[in-house]
Design a protein around this motif. Structure first.
Motif, PDB file in Angstrom:
ATOM      1  N   THR A  69       0.834  -1.205   0.000  1.00 39.92           N
ATOM      2  CA  THR A  69       0.000   0.000   0.000  1.00 39.92           C
ATOM      3  C   THR A  69       0.866   1.252   0.000  1.00 39.92           C
ATOM      4  O   THR A  69       0.658   2.171  -0.800  1.00 39.92           O
ATOM      5  N   GLU A  70       1.839   1.292   0.882  1.00 39.04           N
ATOM      6  CA  GLU A  70       2.710   2.461   0.989  1.00 39.04           C
ATOM      7  C   GLU A  70       3.532   2.666  -0.280  1.00 39.04           C
ATOM      8  O   GLU A  70       3.702   3.796  -0.751  1.00 39.04           O
ATOM      9  N   GLY A 127      -8.412   3.314 -10.469  1.00 37.00           N
ATOM     10  CA  GLY A 127      -7.790   4.550 -10.908  1.00 37.00           C
ATOM     11  C   GLY A 127      -7.614   5.513  -9.748  1.00 37.00           C
ATOM     12  O   GLY A 127      -8.351   5.459  -8.760  1.00 37.00           O
ATOM     13  N   ARG A 128      -6.641   6.351  -9.894  1.00 41.45           N
ATOM     14  CA  ARG A 128      -6.417   7.417  -8.921  1.00 41.45           C
ATOM     15  C   ARG A 128      -6.095   8.676  -9.689  1.00 41.45           C
ATOM     16  O   ARG A 128      -5.287   8.650 -10.638  1.00 41.45           O
ATOM     17  N   ALA A 138      -4.957  -1.684  -3.313  1.00 42.41           N
ATOM     18  CA  ALA A 138      -5.325  -0.575  -4.199  1.00 42.41           C
ATOM     19  C   ALA A 138      -6.212   0.432  -3.481  1.00 42.41           C
ATOM     20  O   ALA A 138      -5.975   1.646  -3.549  1.00 42.41           O
ATOM     21  N   GLU A 139      -7.214  -0.054  -2.788  1.00 42.48           N
ATOM     22  CA  GLU A 139      -8.141   0.850  -2.105  1.00 42.48           C
ATOM     23  C   GLU A 139      -7.454   1.609  -0.975  1.00 42.48           C
ATOM     24  O   GLU A 139      -7.655   2.813  -0.819  1.00 42.48           O
ATOM     25  N   PHE A 159      -6.718   4.365  -4.503  1.00 45.21           N
ATOM     26  CA  PHE A 159      -7.286   4.096  -5.820  1.00 45.21           C
ATOM     27  C   PHE A 159      -8.772   3.793  -5.672  1.00 45.21           C
ATOM     28  O   PHE A 159      -9.194   3.204  -4.687  1.00 45.21           O
ATOM     29  N   SER A 160      -9.548   4.181  -6.666  1.00 44.20           N
ATOM     30  CA  SER A 160     -10.991   3.918  -6.674  1.00 44.20           C
ATOM     31  C   SER A 160     -11.315   2.841  -7.695  1.00 44.20           C
ATOM     32  O   SER A 160     -10.772   2.835  -8.809  1.00 44.20           O
ATOM     33  N   ARG A 161     -12.198   1.954  -7.299  1.00 46.70           N
ATOM     34  CA  ARG A 161     -12.660   0.908  -8.211  1.00 46.70           C
ATOM     35  C   ARG A 161     -13.464   1.562  -9.327  1.00 46.70           C
ATOM     36  O   ARG A 161     -14.416   2.295  -9.067  1.00 46.70           O
ATOM     37  N   GLU A 162     -13.091   1.273 -10.574  1.00 47.50           N
ATOM     38  CA  GLU A 162     -13.757   1.904 -11.715  1.00 47.50           C
ATOM     39  C   GLU A 162     -14.579   0.924 -12.529  1.00 47.50           C
ATOM     40  O   GLU A 162     -15.403   1.343 -13.318  1.00 47.50           O
TER      41      GLU A 162
END
Length: 188
Positions: free
Chosen positions: A121-122, A183-184, A154-155, A159-162
């Motif tokens: 994540t980091e 995506g972010r 990812a979350e 990042f957002s689930r697209e």
């Protein structure tokens, strides 16, 4: 759109986060990479790994493959180091605009002995932020729909689930799998 990397030497570029050093791979990383890639759970989600994965494969990766994109100006593949030890890998690719409308893409893996500490994540957040500093409007990543750990990374990395991209992942055994697209966007 390509990033503006004027004055950046990707062959030596190092990104630092709160706990991690994201640096070029070195020949002495081969042992840790080889050991990480022996784990069946690890190999399950990395379809491009040779099977079986040999010490020579690890050497090829750390000495040649990981450096290739840096030298070409198209990728920043990094060894993820915590406390002086390799704990995984993270990269951002398509720095030359090859990611098209989706922008650069991020990928990561964590060594089995380092899972559960938030390193992926980091690292993913750190490389996305790095890409934004050099002009990326957005970055993206794909995670197999069954790889819940990668989706959580990812979350947690912002990042957002697209959506789901159907049958876009090709695995060694000939299977094709669906992937979640994340995506972010650059803030501001």
């Amino acid at each position: 759109m390509a990033l503006d990397l004027t004055g950046v030497d990707l062959t030596t570029e190092v990104v630092r986060t709160e706990r991690l050093v994201l640096r070029p791979f070195r020949p002495d990383d081969a042992d840790a990479v080889f050991r990480a890639c022996q784990d069946p759970g690890h190999r399950r989600w990395l379809p491009n790994l040779p099977e079986p994965y040999t010490r020579a494969d690890a050497e090829e990766f750390v000495i040649v493959a990981a450096a290739r994109g840096r030298a070409a100006g198209t990728a920043l593949d990094t060894a993820v180091e915590a406390g002086g030890s390799l704990v995984g890998a993270c990269g951002v690719r398509h720095l030359d605009g090859g990611g098209g409308l989706l922008g650069p893409d991020v990928g990561y893996w964590t060594a089995p002995w380092a899972c559960g500490r938030g390193y992926a994540t980091e690292a993913a957040r750190g490389l996305a932020d790095w890409a934004f500093r050099y002009g990326a409007e957005r970055v993206h990543l794909f995670a197999d729909v069954a790889n819940f750990a990668s989706q959580t990374v990812a979350e947690h990395a912002g990042f957002s689930r697209e959506g789901v991209v159907r049958r876009c992942l090709a695995y060694r055994d000939g299977r094709r799998a669906d992937a979640v697209l994340y995506g972010r966007l650059r803030e501001g």
